[in-house]
Design a protein around this motif. Sequence first.
Motif, PDB file in Angstrom:
ATOM      1  N   VAL A  43     -21.691 -67.323 -19.922  1.00 28.51           N
ATOM      2  CA  VAL A  43     -20.510 -67.240 -19.072  1.00 28.51           C
ATOM      3  C   VAL A  43     -20.327 -65.858 -18.456  1.00 28.51           C
ATOM      4  O   VAL A  43     -19.653 -65.696 -17.433  1.00 28.51           O
ATOM      5  N   HIS A  44     -20.944 -64.830 -19.036  1.00 30.77           N
ATOM      6  CA  HIS A  44     -20.806 -63.482 -18.485  1.00 30.77           C
ATOM      7  C   HIS A  44     -21.439 -63.353 -17.101  1.00 30.77           C
ATOM      8  O   HIS A  44     -21.198 -62.356 -16.400  1.00 30.77           O
ATOM      9  N   MET A  45     -22.249 -64.339 -16.685  1.00 30.26           N
ATOM     10  CA  MET A  45     -22.895 -64.278 -15.376  1.00 30.26           C
ATOM     11  C   MET A  45     -21.980 -64.713 -14.230  1.00 30.26           C
ATOM     12  O   MET A  45     -22.350 -64.568 -13.055  1.00 30.26           O
ATOM     13  N   LEU A  46     -20.811 -65.224 -14.527  1.00 28.12           N
ATOM     14  CA  LEU A  46     -19.889 -65.631 -13.461  1.00 28.12           C
ATOM     15  C   LEU A  46     -19.437 -64.427 -12.638  1.00 28.12           C
ATOM     16  O   LEU A  46     -19.314 -63.313 -13.151  1.00 28.12           O
ATOM     17  N   THR A  47     -19.169 -64.668 -11.373  1.00 29.05           N
ATOM     18  CA  THR A  47     -18.677 -63.605 -10.503  1.00 29.05           C
ATOM     19  C   THR A  47     -17.195 -63.343 -10.786  1.00 29.05           C
ATOM     20  O   THR A  47     -16.510 -64.138 -11.448  1.00 29.05           O
ATOM     21  N   THR A  48     -16.709 -62.230 -10.258  1.00 26.04           N
ATOM     22  CA  THR A  48     -15.292 -61.884 -10.437  1.00 26.04           C
ATOM     23  C   THR A  48     -14.395 -62.957  -9.853  1.00 26.04           C
ATOM     24  O   THR A  48     -13.368 -63.340 -10.443  1.00 26.04           O
ATOM     25  N   GLU A  49     -14.778 -63.466  -8.680  1.00 27.23           N
ATOM     26  CA  GLU A  49     -13.971 -64.515  -8.050  1.00 27.23           C
ATOM     27  C   GLU A  49     -13.961 -65.788  -8.886  1.00 27.23           C
ATOM     28  O   GLU A  49     -12.939 -66.480  -8.992  1.00 27.23           O
ATOM     29  N   ALA A  50     -15.112 -66.105  -9.505  1.00 25.28           N
ATOM     30  CA  ALA A  50     -15.182 -67.303 -10.345  1.00 25.28           C
ATOM     31  C   ALA A  50     -14.300 -67.156 -11.579  1.00 25.28           C
ATOM     32  O   ALA A  50     -13.616 -68.113 -11.991  1.00 25.28           O
ATOM     33  N   PHE A  51     -14.307 -65.964 -12.176  1.00 22.21           N
ATOM     34  CA  PHE A  51     -13.423 -65.733 -13.325  1.00 22.21           C
ATOM     35  C   PHE A  51     -11.964 -65.889 -12.914  1.00 22.21           C
ATOM     36  O   PHE A  51     -11.160 -66.480 -13.655  1.00 22.21           O
ATOM     37  N   ASN A  52     -11.611 -65.386 -11.758  1.00 21.90           N
ATOM     38  CA  ASN A  52     -10.228 -65.506 -11.292  1.00 21.90           C
ATOM     39  C   ASN A  52      -9.851 -66.969 -11.073  1.00 21.90           C
ATOM     40  O   ASN A  52      -8.712 -67.384 -11.351  1.00 21.90           O
ATOM     41  N   ALA A  53     -10.788 -67.749 -10.581  1.00 24.16           N
ATOM     42  CA  ALA A  53     -10.513 -69.177 -10.367  1.00 24.16           C
ATOM     43  C   ALA A  53     -10.373 -69.929 -11.689  1.00 24.16           C
ATOM     44  O   ALA A  53      -9.659 -70.939 -11.774  1.00 24.16           O
ATOM     45  N   LEU A  54     -11.058 -69.417 -12.735  1.00 26.05           N
ATOM     46  CA  LEU A  54     -11.018 -70.092 -14.040  1.00 26.05           C
ATOM     47  C   LEU A  54      -9.775 -69.739 -14.855  1.00 26.05           C
ATOM     48  O   LEU A  54      -9.385 -70.489 -15.754  1.00 26.05           O
ATOM     49  N   LEU A  55      -9.145 -68.598 -14.521  1.00 29.01           N
ATOM     50  CA  LEU A  55      -8.098 -68.049 -15.385  1.00 29.01           C
ATOM     51  C   LEU A  55      -6.974 -69.033 -15.681  1.00 29.01           C
ATOM     52  O   LEU A  55      -6.657 -69.315 -16.840  1.00 29.01           O
ATOM     53  N   LYS A  56      -6.340 -69.535 -14.639  1.00 34.38           N
ATOM     54  CA  LYS A  56      -5.149 -70.363 -14.839  1.00 34.38           C
ATOM     55  C   LYS A  56      -5.476 -71.663 -15.556  1.00 34.38           C
ATOM     56  O   LYS A  56      -4.741 -72.101 -16.465  1.00 34.38           O
ATOM     57  N   THR A  57      -6.613 -72.260 -15.192  1.00 39.43           N
ATOM     58  CA  THR A  57      -7.014 -73.503 -15.856  1.00 39.43           C
ATOM     59  C   THR A  57      -7.323 -73.255 -17.325  1.00 39.43           C
ATOM     60  O   THR A  57      -6.992 -74.081 -18.195  1.00 39.43           O
TER      61      THR A  57
END
Length: 586
Positions: free
Chosen positions: A128-142
């Motif tokens: 999971v550390h390979m996700l981009t910053t934008e992807a992490f931001n999209a995952l946060l709320k969910t």
Amino acid sequence: MAHIALYRSWRPQRFQEIVGQQHITQTLQNALREGRVTHAYLFSGPRGTGKTSAAKVLSKAVNCERGPAEEPCNECDACIRITSGSVMDVIEIDAASNRGVEEIRDIRDKVKYAPTEVRYKVYIIDEVHMLTTEAFNALLKTLEEPPAHVMFILATTEPHRLPATIISRCQRFDFRRISLQDQVDRLSLISKQEGIEAAADALEYIARLSDGGMRDAVSLLDQIISFTGNRISYQDVLDVSGGVASEQFAKLAASVARQEIGDVLEQIDVFMQDGKSAEKLLENLIYCYRDILMLKLLPNAARMTDRLLNVEAFGDVLDLYDKERIFRYIDILNHYQAEMKYSVQPQTLFEVAMMKLCSLDLPEPGASSARSNVQAGTSAGAGEVARLELKVNALEQKIEQLLQSGVKLAGGDIGNASAEAKNQPRSTVRASAPSTLRTAKLDEYVLAKDHPDVQKILGQWSKTLQRVKETKITVHAWFTDGELVSATDDAVLVAFKNTIHRETTEKALNKQVIEQVLQEVYGKPLKLVTVMQKDWKDAASDSKVQAPQEVLQLEPEGGEASGHGQDWINEAISLFGEDLVVIKDE
């Protein structure tokens, strides 16, 4: 049916089959039993320690038709299909290849739909550390507030690369490297079940090579089985893995300790002829010295060694090393290991590293023991050191007496320099002692600097420099920093601007080359004397060093005495003073 790799066919299907992670499996089982399963987990740790396997087992446990249970039954339709990967509601995602924001938005849009086949919709996101910053931001709320029917299991080998906002929304479990004994027990079980007869030392060496990763150990076992068949010996493991027996490393380490370069190179050549890799040899040698250091510091640390199975074979080698030498060797080998990654000639670099170890000027192990004996108060070592200290003190007193009496040594008078030398640090005095430059008397060179013979030598100095260059260009490079300032009948004085250039020129071999050229150019033997330009200028400007005064003599015109001689004498005395007038009777 095609062969299935051992690490796949022996992947844990229950919590109790996960090796060496009891602190994690017990926690998850308790949560399942008490109904305290959370919505997001983070599994972190080294490769091959069971992160993805634990995630699959957890996904089966929460969806088992007989559960949720502490252990999946692996018999119901849900468990069988999840194991085979055919359940649409258990989704494994490789974040290394699906790392963009669009893939995470797709997950965010689908989590709101209820699972169709099992109880929970489980997302296992590997690396999971390979996700981009934008992807992490999209995952946060969910990830923070998912629907009740959704579970996220994140797995990573680099948890420090995850944002703190992600980590704080998960229950984190850190997987550890699997202990040597746990790995050996697991490998032994697999070998028996597969009908393989494996020697105990062979399995132990496989476990040591895996560096705490169970998957690596099982993969290596599978490879060795393909090579040997149904019987595995210690030598088979060495042949497949490219390793070297600990006894051979003991022999190599002993030769290095004795600084036997020829024997060391011969052993390296044998390793290369056997097809060993220079990179692997260097890596294993570092492990070997690490194990020797462990045994030196902790005599009962046999279980803590990484590569030494037969510790008894290193009994004699331990006596050849002290810990300071081992620390130095490990530093050097680490440096060459880093350089080897970019080298096209790894074998040559390995040989150079070994020759450097054999060429180091290090104290014998006995010297370190003597120091430790003195510190411990042992009578024999302390008495010997005390006697040596008395001798050194006596010699220092004699040298100081000689310096104070102004004893003349070869190269000049050091009596005048003794006071200055005593005020310098000892290392400075030692460095200055061999030099003839600081001790040479400059008076005679100051008086002779304007002599016609010096001018003749100056006229041929360019020829001298050219001849030195033809003889040995490296000497010429240092010698050109100097300037010929004076000469006597048997020596030339050269003043240098740079101390390093001067000291290099003064080395015996370099000085011999220059003096040989001087004899060829000027037809007579001439010694080379050097001095720093600052010292030369100070000596040349010293008012105490002056040319002999000329005596002023008054003679009558025509060279004959006249009756007015006494008048001339009186006039001279009145002009110059009685001290400067010399009266001679002709």
